[in-house]
Design a protein around this motif. Structure first.
Motif, PDB file in Angstrom:
ATOM      1  N   ALA A 127       0.833  -1.198   0.000  1.00  0.00           N
ATOM      2  CA  ALA A 127       0.000   0.000   0.000  1.00  0.00           C
ATOM      3  C   ALA A 127       0.864   1.243   0.000  1.00  0.00           C
ATOM      4  O   ALA A 127       1.996   1.232   0.503  1.00  0.00           O
ATOM      5  CB  ALA A 127      -0.926   0.012   1.218  1.00  0.00           C
ATOM      6  N   THR A 128       0.317   2.297  -0.571  1.00  0.00           N
ATOM      7  CA  THR A 128       0.940   3.623  -0.528  1.00  0.00           C
ATOM      8  C   THR A 128      -0.064   4.604   0.057  1.00  0.00           C
ATOM      9  O   THR A 128      -1.222   4.657  -0.390  1.00  0.00           O
ATOM     10  CB  THR A 128       1.354   4.088  -1.937  1.00  0.00           C
ATOM     11  N   VAL A 129       0.367   5.356   1.071  1.00  0.00           N
ATOM     12  CA  VAL A 129      -0.493   6.367   1.684  1.00  0.00           C
ATOM     13  C   VAL A 129       0.032   7.761   1.353  1.00  0.00           C
ATOM     14  O   VAL A 129       1.123   7.914   0.814  1.00  0.00           O
ATOM     15  CB  VAL A 129      -0.574   6.179   3.214  1.00  0.00           C
ATOM     16  N   ASN A 141      -4.482  -0.565  -7.859  1.00  0.00           N
ATOM     17  CA  ASN A 141      -3.957  -0.281  -9.194  1.00  0.00           C
ATOM     18  C   ASN A 141      -3.499  -1.539  -9.934  1.00  0.00           C
ATOM     19  O   ASN A 141      -2.791  -1.465 -10.934  1.00  0.00           O
ATOM     20  CB  ASN A 141      -2.820   0.741  -9.136  1.00  0.00           C
ATOM     21  N   GLY A 142      -3.930  -2.694  -9.449  1.00  0.00           N
ATOM     22  CA  GLY A 142      -3.517  -3.952 -10.050  1.00  0.00           C
ATOM     23  C   GLY A 142      -2.338  -4.577  -9.347  1.00  0.00           C
ATOM     24  O   GLY A 142      -2.069  -5.767  -9.502  1.00  0.00           O
ATOM     25  N   GLU A 143      -1.637  -3.762  -8.535  1.00  0.00           N
ATOM     26  CA  GLU A 143      -0.466  -4.243  -7.812  1.00  0.00           C
ATOM     27  C   GLU A 143      -0.442  -3.810  -6.351  1.00  0.00           C
ATOM     28  O   GLU A 143       0.134  -4.501  -5.517  1.00  0.00           O
ATOM     29  CB  GLU A 143       0.813  -3.740  -8.488  1.00  0.00           C
ATOM     30  N   ARG A 144      -1.039  -2.665  -6.043  1.00  0.00           N
ATOM     31  CA  ARG A 144      -0.997  -2.152  -4.681  1.00  0.00           C
ATOM     32  C   ARG A 144      -2.219  -1.283  -4.397  1.00  0.00           C
ATOM     33  O   ARG A 144      -2.872  -0.792  -5.312  1.00  0.00           O
ATOM     34  CB  ARG A 144       0.276  -1.343  -4.423  1.00  0.00           C
ATOM     35  N   MET A 145      -2.482  -1.078  -3.092  1.00  0.00           N
ATOM     36  CA  MET A 145      -3.498  -0.139  -2.650  1.00  0.00           C
ATOM     37  C   MET A 145      -2.893   1.256  -2.578  1.00  0.00           C
ATOM     38  O   MET A 145      -1.755   1.418  -2.129  1.00  0.00           O
ATOM     39  CB  MET A 145      -4.013  -0.511  -1.256  1.00  0.00           C
TER      40      MET A 145
END
Length: 349
Positions: A127-129, A141-145
């Motif tokens: 995940a990326t915040v 995105n198909g790979e990460r939140m």
């Protein structure tokens, strides 16, 4: 495997309404930036290579493998790693909520359906915040939140609702299983399945029965002062919000209100209210914990390998009736069939 299209938790009709009607210039500008970022990510998703299939892991663990990154209000993914699996909480609550939400979703799928992560093979959950400036959305995105912080006036931080995290990660489950086309009724089913299992992630975390659950998607996401309780209601589609800035919730609950439009890939975020309501009706009729029988029926259909990617509501309804009969008895079959009838979708006798 096809690459899923961009499908943020906040549908475009809400952001477009904000651009046209927001009373606050800063809110309108945040909505404009969010729409622009959504369009950019939509293009990137379409151009991305397919997610590799057939990944073999020497050992599939019964624990999540999580990594949370901080984008520091840029759009330079993935950002800087700030928490990894097993590490202690950090001072940033957004990071910790993302970490916990990834774990809650992993735990739900493992406990309820013996599924190891969203691909069934132990896929690490990343995940990326703090993505973008006052970004009003969250998406897979198909790979990460990826989580925005919200504009702080109408939308809170997008990590606050565990059902939002469960919803977006379930787009990954669909990506790795049924691959429902993101257009028209199959696209509405794609969105609905994410709402269904997003709600079940929350219900499982809270140990709520079907009659105890609020059946809201994104409760807590709307800031104080907004006239609304969530982004969507599965119990009563069309009642989640009625606000001067956001407009009135336009979701139909039955086929009588079906929206025939070319916007939003054929109204996928609008017409998803119909299968959402069918699930709610079936779950409350069957009773107990909704993830057990009703959720299992929907999961069997989603992951069974026979659902066409272009499935419409009637096809999905028929599949759920058949799945109820294959796993349970006459009472469950009747509850599922009656739920679809009540929303105006006729399943076979």
């Amino acid at each position: 495997m096809t690459v899923p299209v961009f499908c943020g938790i906040v549908p475009p009709h809400i952001l477009e309404h904000l651009v046209a009607h927001a009373e606050d210039d800063a809110v309108r500008e945040a909505a404009e930036r969010s729409l622009a970022l959504d369009a950019l990510n939509r293009v990137h998703r379409a151009e991305a290579p397919s997610t590799p299939e057939g990944i073999v892991r020497e050992r599939v663990l019964d624990t999540a493998e999580r990594t949370v990154c901080d984008d520091h209000h840029t759009q330079r993914l993935p950002g800087r790693v700030v928490r990894t699996e097993g590490a202690a909480p950090v001072p940033d609550q957004t990071v910790d909520r993302a970490y916990d939400g990834l774990g809650a979703t992993f735990d739900f799928y493992l406990a309820a359906y013996a599924r190891h992560s969203i691909d069934g093979r132990g896929l690490p959950l990343d995940a990326t915040v703090h993505y973008g400036q006052r970004y009003d959305n969250a998406f897979w995105n198909g790979e990460r939140m990826i989580f925005g912080d919200g504009d702080g006036t109408l939308f809170n931080d997008f990590t606050v609702s565990v059902d939002v995290i469960g919803h977006e990660l379930t787009h990954g489950v669909t990506q790795y299983s049924a691959g429902l086309d993101y257009q028209d009724q199959s696209g509405a089913l794609n969105e609905s399945v994410s709402d269904v299992f997003g709600s079940l992630v929350k219900q499982y975390s809270l140990k709520q029965t079907a009659d105890q659950a609020d059946w809201l998607i994104g409760a807590g996401l709307l800031a104080p002062g907004v006239h609304g309780v969530a982004l969507r209601s599965m119990k009563a589609p069309g009642t989640a919000y009625d606000d001067p800035n956001l407009g009135q919730d336009p979701q139909p609950a039955t086929m009588a209100g079906y929206v025939d439009t070319s916007d939003d890939n054929g109204g996928v975020h609008l017409n998803s209210g119909i299968p959402n309501h069918a699930f709610y009706l079936a779950a409350t009729a069957i009773g107990g914990f909704a993830w057990e029988k009703t959720g299992q029926i929907w999961y069997d259909v989603l992951t069974g390998g026979t659902l066409p990617a272009s499935a419409d509501f009637a096809t999905f309804a028929a599949a759920t009736v058949a799945a109820a009969g294959a796993r349970y008895g006459a009472a469950e079959v009747a509850a599922v069939r009656d739920a679809w009838v009540q929303v105006g979708v006729v399943a076979p006798a």
